[in-house]
Every structure is written in C-alpha cells, then in structure tokens.
Design an enzyme around this catalytic site. Structure first.
Site, mmCIF file in Angstrom:
data_model
loop_
_atom_site.group_PDB
_atom_site.id
_atom_site.type_symbol
_atom_site.label_atom_id
_atom_site.label_comp_id
_atom_site.label_asym_id
_atom_site.label_seq_id
_atom_site.Cartn_x
_atom_site.Cartn_y
_atom_site.Cartn_z
ATOM 1 N N GLU A 204 -11.168 1.486 -1.388
ATOM 2 C CA GLU A 204 -10.697 0.914 -0.123
ATOM 3 C C GLU A 204 -11.271 -0.474 0.158
ATOM 4 O O GLU A 204 -11.934 -0.696 1.172
ATOM 5 C CB GLU A 204 -11.015 1.854 1.038
ATOM 6 C CG GLU A 204 -10.302 3.188 0.959
ATOM 7 C CD GLU A 204 -10.553 4.076 2.171
ATOM 8 O OE1 GLU A 204 -11.392 3.719 3.022
ATOM 9 O OE2 GLU A 204 -9.910 5.133 2.262
ATOM 10 N N GLU A 417 -7.488 10.272 -1.921
ATOM 11 C CA GLU A 417 -7.963 10.884 -0.678
ATOM 12 C C GLU A 417 -6.769 11.227 0.199
ATOM 13 O O GLU A 417 -5.839 10.432 0.347
ATOM 14 C CB GLU A 417 -8.891 9.957 0.124
ATOM 15 C CG GLU A 417 -10.244 9.709 -0.486
ATOM 16 C CD GLU A 417 -11.112 8.781 0.374
ATOM 17 O OE1 GLU A 417 -10.890 8.713 1.604
ATOM 18 O OE2 GLU A 417 -11.992 8.115 -0.197
#
Length: 517
Positions: A204, A417
C-alpha cells in the site's frame, strides 16, 4: 510409535478446538453448497495476512532497532485511538509455531507476512551491521510454514522504515533510500529466496504516502500545518516525493530480483496497492470524470508507472511541476516491473467533482479536485460496519477487478487483503466475542463477487483474508478486531478460533459453506 502418538495428540487437539466453536452456538453455521472452494480454479490459493509491526512484538529484542512506528507511537500517542503501540502486539515473534498450527488447522494454503527491515538491518544498512538473530527468526518461520504445507507470501516493506534512516536523511523523502532499500532486499532474497517463491516489494504505497505525509495520521506523521496538527511536513509536495522513491525502490528491487535471483529461484514479484472503488455520486458527466480522476490519483498513481512507465495524464496536468518526473532510464526500469498485481480492497466511495478550486493551501487531497463521501442523499454506500470508514460493497470489489483487467493489460492479480472488523468491546465475554457472523457474510459476498469477475476474464489467482489474528491496527491501535483468530489482550494473549475461522475451515475443506440470509 512416539511419532504416531504425537500425531494422534495433535489431531485430537485440533478436533477439540473446532468442537469448542460448535459448542458456542451451532446456529451461526448454516451449511449449504452455494459457494465452495471447488467453485474456484484448481490452483487458486486461499490464505490470511499479517505484518511485522502489527503482530510480532519483541520490539527491542535480539538486536532489532526502532522503526518509524516505534518512534511515532511513543512521540504521538494521541494520534493512536487508544494510545497503544506494537511493542508487544501478538508476540508472534515468540508464538509463531502456535500460530502456524492454527493456520494448518484452518486449512490455509498460504500465509502472507512482512519482514521487519530493522530486524534484519538494525541501522538500515549493511554497513550498520547485519542482525543474524533476525535472519534466524524469519528462517524458522518460513521453515515452519513450509513443513506444515503452507506457502509463504512475503512483503518486504510494510510501512516500517528504520528510524536510523529517517534520522539520517529523511527516509523515503530522499533518493538515497532506493540504494539502501535494494541493499536490504538483496539480503532477503539471498537468505530466504530458496524457499520463498512470491514476493511483494511494498504494501500500500499510496496509503503510506497519503496517511504518513499528506494528513500525518500514521508514521512518520508529516503534513502541512493547515491540513492537520503536524509540526513538520508539506502536504503539497512530500506525498509525491515519497511515492516517487517508493516506485523507484520497487522497480530497482524487481530489476535486482530478475537479474540475480528469479531464474535460479523460480519465483514471482509484485507490488500491493490498496484502493476503493470510486462510484460517480450522481449520473452526470462531471461525476463520471471525477470518479475516473479519483482512481487515477489513488490507484493509477502507482499502477500506471509500473505498467506504462509514467504517472496518469490527469496527475501530470493537475499537479504540475510538484509531480516528480522519471528519466528515460527510470521509466524503462519502472515499466512492466511486476509479475502480478497485489490488490487490497475493503470498501467503496462515492465521488463528485469539486467545482470551485483555490490555489492556496495545496495538498494531495485537493489536487484531484474531487470530493469522496460514504453516503448519497443520506443513504450509505453499503451496509455499515463497526468501522466508520468501511461499508460492505462487494459489487465494488468486482468492479475494481474488472477495471484492473481492462486498464492494466489483464495482469495476474492476488487479492492480498480483504476483510472487515468488529469493535474490540471489552465488556463482551470471550465466547460471545468469538461469534463474528457479520465477517463471514462479508467474505461470502466478496468471494461471490470475485468469482463473477473471474467468470468475466479477470486473472485472479489468490485471496488473503485480513487478518490472521487480531493485532495492532495502526492509528486505530487495538480498537478493532479483524482476525480469524481472537487474541485475548487481557489474558496473556491467548488465542481462540472465531466462528469465521470455522467457516473458513469448512470452506477450504470443500465440505460446506455459510448460507447467507
């Protein structure tokens, strides 16, 4: 005979723990054949995820030196919902064998974890010393996973820059970080690459740049004073600089892996990017363009360079000279620097155009000239959860996967995720807290959406639930519980399988699945 006895004891202990879940309230598990593992491609893998700072604990043990998160949580405890930190977390560092046993019990194909840079290189560089104890820990973990039939998926950087490099030259604000990052990952490839066949360079990077350098909510906590109450930072420039050096670090890592290790180890490598699906708030041309722009600024910010070698055109136009430029050599290195796309998806947003734009108090947030909301005419974008930012929007998941397929040359995708939390309500008994039926529904809905995207040609090959265990959730501390495994922070960090773990176990064993109302 002794080995056989041990095996029988292990099997009995597994049955006992599964039985404990049934005993809580068997009504939560309504079985059907509507969605099973066999619905997915044969080589599709299912797993769960974690990260080093969020779970390991042992912050000052065996040679590990501080990361920016160790410093941030001590210096700004008021920026963490409960004032907590990851010094202890789940003590995964000490209890990983117990946790791997739970992974095997659930039936995971794969486990995603990250390596703590400052546990391998306490001062951030080889010149500062290599920590053999840190290398030993990850070797033991990897070996334990493999011996239990669980495939490791390893993240090299999950937001925990060594504090030594932050102090020396500002970490990811400085181009020196690229060289030091490559030096660090070279050690990881050398030490672990014979057994690790899938690598994520950076987790991320968009969230790290935005939250850490635009609004200052996470480490290192930098932003302009007019954005948040930060003492240092520049929200108009620093997010873009950090993103640039993250991309170059990623690309240089992929180049190293391909040139030195890939043919020998036979592995693959990619980057994980988190995104919302951006929905036009109203069916107008302005809102539709705003939604595209929002995707460019959040997802395309990283996906465009690693696919095509440069930032999205909209960013070039709106950010101007504050957006760094790639040299021709850098662009060539960056372009195509992935074997797979890692995707983290949780929820969606409504987006509308900002009609009036001021050229003062500039920031990453204002540059895209959009307004993101979670409601339209008082109606939320999806079913609310205990987290005020997360709404259940499985249709957005399908849309994101198909968007990646169409815009980025149909890459291999790993969903690294996907998850939703329950609130950490300390008034609940453990038995009641283990019943997380809403989480089961969330995953069923998202797996159904994933299957639909696959049927339309998206090349998705894996799905990882966030998270394996309840853990330290960054700026939220221990406010939320995402885990399949309940961690009792009030009673010695004891582990208990939640109802979602039992659902996942049944799903992965292809015996049954949860029937949604």
């Amino acid at each position: 005979m002794a080995i056989k006895s041990i095996f029988i004891i292990i099997i009995i202990s597994i049955i006992t723990s599964i039985s404990e879940l049934y005993a809580l309230d068997p009504s939560f598990l309504r079985l059907s054949t509507s969605l099973q593992r066999s619905s997915f491609p044969q080589d599709f893998r299912f797993g769960a995820a974690s990260s080093a700072y969020q779970s390991e604990g042992a912050a000052n043990v065996d040679g590990r030196e501080p990361s920016i998160w160790d410093t941030f949580t001590k210096q700004y405890p008021e920026k963490i919902s409960d004032g907590s930190n990851g010094d202890v977390a789940d003590e995964f560092y000490y209890r990983f064998k117990e946790d791997v046993a739970h992974m095997k019990e659930i039936g995971l194909d794969s486990f995603r974890f990250s390596i703590s840079w400052s546990r391998i290189l306490p001062r951030g560089t080889v010149a500062g010393g290599v920590n053999q104890a840190g290398i030993n820990f990850y070797n033991h973990l990897i070996n334990e996973l493999i011996s239990n039939g669980i495939r490791p998926l390893v993240t090299l950087f999950h937001w925990d820059t060594p504090q030594a490099l932050e102090d020396e030259y500002g970490g990811f604000l400085n181009p020196q970080i690229v060289k030091d990052f490559v030096e660090y990952v070279d050690i990881c490839f050398k030490e672990f690459g014979d057994r690790v066949k899938e690598w994520i360079t950076i987790n991320e990077p968009n969230m790290f740049a935005v939250l850490g350098y635009n609004v200052g909510n996470i480490a290192p906590g930098r932003c302009s004073s007019y954005v948040q109450n930060c003492t240092v930072g520049n929200s108009a420039t620093e997010p873009y600089l950090v993103a640039h050096y993250l991309i170059l670090s990623h690309a240089a890592t992929v180049q190293l892996y391909r040139e030195k290790y890939q043919s020998f180890h036979g592995g693959t490598i990619g980057m994980t990017i988190q995104t919302y699906w951006m929905i036009p708030k109203y069916n107008t041309p302005a809102c539709r363009e705003a939604a595209k722009r929002a995707l460019d600024f959040f997802f395309g910010w990283f996906a465009d360079p690693i696919t095509y070698g440069d930032y999205p055109k909209t960013m070039r136009e709106l950010v101007g000279n504050r957006l760094p430029k790639f040299t021709k050599k850098q662009s060539k290195m960056v372009r195509g620097s992935f074997d797979f796309f890692g995707l983290n998806y949780y929820t969606s947003r409504y987006v509308e155009d900002v009609m009036f734009y001021a050229n003062t108090n500039l920031s990453y947030t204002t540059d895209s000239r959009v307004n993101q909301t979670t409601e339209k005419n008082g109606v939320p974008v999806g079913e609310p959860t205990s987290a005020d930012w997360l709404f259940i929007c499985p249709e957005g998941f399908q849309d994101v996967l198909l968007y990646i397929k169409s815009k980025f040359q149909n890459p291999v995708i790993l969903v690294t995720e996907n998850g939703m939390p329950s609130e950490n309500d300390k008034s609940l008994s453990v038995n009641i807290a283990l019943n997380d039926e809403a989480k089961i529904k969330y995953h069923q809905l998202h797996l159904t959406a994933l299957l639909e995207a696959v049927s339309q040609g998206a090349d998705v090959r894996g799905y990882y639930i966030w998270s394996l265990m309840d853990d330290f959730e960054w700026e939220f501390g221990y406010k939320y519980r995402y885990g399949l495994v309940y961690v009792d922070f009030q009673d010695g960090l004891k582990r208990h399988l939640k109802s979602s773990a039992l659902w996942y176990h049944h799903f992965l064993s292809n015996s049954s699945s949860y029937q949604m109302d």
